[in-house]
Design an enzyme around this catalytic site. Sequence first.
Site, PDB file in Angstrom:
ATOM      1  N   ARG A 116       0.837  -1.204   0.000  1.00  0.00           N
ATOM      2  CA  ARG A 116       0.000   0.000   0.000  1.00  0.00           C
ATOM      3  C   ARG A 116       0.874   1.258   0.000  1.00  0.00           C
ATOM      4  O   ARG A 116       0.537   2.255  -0.640  1.00  0.00           O
ATOM      5  CB  ARG A 116      -0.934  -0.025   1.211  1.00  0.00           C
ATOM      6  CG  ARG A 116      -2.067   0.968   1.116  1.00  0.00           C
ATOM      7  CD  ARG A 116      -3.125   0.727   2.161  1.00  0.00           C
ATOM      8  NE  ARG A 116      -2.636   0.952   3.510  1.00  0.00           N
ATOM      9  CZ  ARG A 116      -3.349   0.726   4.613  1.00  0.00           C
ATOM     10  NH1 ARG A 116      -4.589   0.261   4.528  1.00  0.00           N
ATOM     11  NH2 ARG A 116      -2.848   0.951   5.799  1.00  0.00           N
TER      12      ARG A 116
ATOM     13  N   LYS B 172      -2.719   6.503   1.225  1.00  0.00           N
ATOM     14  CA  LYS B 172      -2.578   7.050   2.590  1.00  0.00           C
ATOM     15  C   LYS B 172      -1.657   8.267   2.566  1.00  0.00           C
ATOM     16  O   LYS B 172      -0.513   8.207   3.015  1.00  0.00           O
ATOM     17  CB  LYS B 172      -2.047   5.928   3.502  1.00  0.00           C
ATOM     18  CG  LYS B 172      -2.442   6.083   4.949  1.00  0.00           C
ATOM     19  CD  LYS B 172      -2.225   4.792   5.694  1.00  0.00           C
ATOM     20  CE  LYS B 172      -2.289   4.957   7.194  1.00  0.00           C
ATOM     21  NZ  LYS B 172      -3.589   5.359   7.712  1.00  0.00           N
TER      22      LYS B 172
ATOM     23  N   GLU C 240     -16.436   6.033   3.919  1.00  0.00           N
ATOM     24  CA  GLU C 240     -15.850   5.476   5.145  1.00  0.00           C
ATOM     25  C   GLU C 240     -15.974   6.491   6.260  1.00  0.00           C
ATOM     26  O   GLU C 240     -16.435   7.611   6.049  1.00  0.00           O
ATOM     27  CB  GLU C 240     -14.403   5.033   4.931  1.00  0.00           C
ATOM     28  CG  GLU C 240     -13.435   6.114   4.548  1.00  0.00           C
ATOM     29  CD  GLU C 240     -12.007   5.578   4.351  1.00  0.00           C
ATOM     30  OE1 GLU C 240     -11.611   4.596   5.003  1.00  0.00           O
ATOM     31  OE2 GLU C 240     -11.274   6.180   3.548  1.00  0.00           O
TER      32      GLU C 240
HETATM   33  C1  LIG Z   1      -8.786   6.676   6.038  1.00  0.00           C
HETATM   34  C2  LIG Z   1      -8.548   5.330   6.615  1.00  0.00           C
HETATM   35  N1  LIG Z   1      -9.371   4.329   6.277  1.00  0.00           N
HETATM   36  C3  LIG Z   1      -9.186   3.088   6.757  1.00  0.00           C
HETATM   37  C4  LIG Z   1      -8.144   2.790   7.616  1.00  0.00           C
HETATM   38  C5  LIG Z   1      -7.950   1.406   8.109  1.00  0.00           C
HETATM   39  O1  LIG Z   1      -6.888   0.784   7.426  1.00  0.00           O
HETATM   40  P1  LIG Z   1      -6.055  -0.368   8.092  1.00  0.00           P
HETATM   41  O2  LIG Z   1      -7.010  -1.431   8.485  1.00  0.00           O
HETATM   42  O3  LIG Z   1      -5.137  -0.841   7.021  1.00  0.00           O
HETATM   43  O4  LIG Z   1      -5.348   0.218   9.254  1.00  0.00           O
HETATM   44  C6  LIG Z   1      -7.268   3.801   7.999  1.00  0.00           C
HETATM   45  C7  LIG Z   1      -6.147   3.524   8.895  1.00  0.00           C
HETATM   46  O5  LIG Z   1      -5.072   3.250   8.445  1.00  0.00           O
HETATM   47  C8  LIG Z   1      -7.463   5.101   7.485  1.00  0.00           C
HETATM   48  O6  LIG Z   1      -6.635   6.093   7.836  1.00  0.00           O
END
Ligand SMILES: Cc1ncc(COP(=O)(O)O)c(C=O)c1O
Length: 342
Positions: free
Chosen positions: A82, A185, A221
Amino acid sequence: MTKANLDWPNLDFGYHETDFNIRYTWSNGQGSSGELSSDQSLPVHIAATGLHYGQQCFEGLKVFEQKNGDVVVFRIEENAKRLIKSCEKIHMAPVPEELFVEAVSKVVNANRKFVPPYGTGASLYVRPLVFGSGAQVGVKPADEYTFIVLVTPVGPYFKTGFKPVHLVVEDEYDRAAPCGVGDVKVGGNYAAGMRASMRAKSNGFTEVLYLDAKEKQYIDESGPANFFGITEGGVYVTPQSESILPSITNKSLFTLAGEMGLKPERRQVHIEEIFGFQEAGCCGTAAVITPVGSITFGERKVVYAKDDKPGKYCTELYNQLTDIQLGNIRDTHGWVKAIRPE
Ligand SMILES: Cc1ncc(COP(=O)(O)O)c(C=O)c1O
């Protein structure tokens, strides 16, 4: 190994200093070999693209001490992949997967005494970060990049523990647009969400729930976490969207939900569907699952946790995933990887 002298069971989800971070810099394809540093700050060129043009991305993953004493990291290769996607999307030199794994292993080993003891509810949070450190005045990619991995021991994300939270559907701000950078991210996504998040908090909610920016019909989300619902018919449903971060926790829960006899579905989720769910949750590395107690949508409100108790599916999914991370049950998926002392 003697552990650091910390109040492990009462640790908050904040920054706690450790002994080392690791730093790499590279330009024109030439990289440094990775320097362990005990300095908590960093000299940065005042014209670095990471400061001016948002050429910056990061990751978040956790390391646990298991029941048998092993120190393990959860699905590290998914975070490595990622980060590559994030780097590529904003035209930064990507960190190769092997380098990512090497950097995390080295910095965890250098800070082993900060890995919280098994059974304390705490973990070692790992934060890899890449940014354009080369100077530019015109808007173009840097010619030098810095990759840092820092670690910090953390307690549970929510002080109240595994308790339902209250969401409000955001009606004014968007977090990210389709064809933008919502699926990677990058720091700018979080800056974009802060105003909405603070407004929600000042109105008595825990976080916002974003709708898709184009049609304002489908769930995207929550601020820093993916969203899922459990329908009355036993479907684990989670949004398919171009503008959300593909959560590694959600991907894992999707698999576990199927194994538990729920039907996992990833598709567009219309906001009206919230009124038909028996349970809902937010998910991510920090909290694993945060059960959703209620969602306020305009003048309407749906309540899932009437007595402030998480539902049975959220609880079972949470227990399954944390039991795998902590080695309480066998990891049949190959999700945890031991970091052996060097
Ligand atoms: C915007 C966002 N969505 C979803 C997630 C959840 O992702 P993960 O399960 O890979 O931590 C995160 C955290 O990293 C996030 O910042």
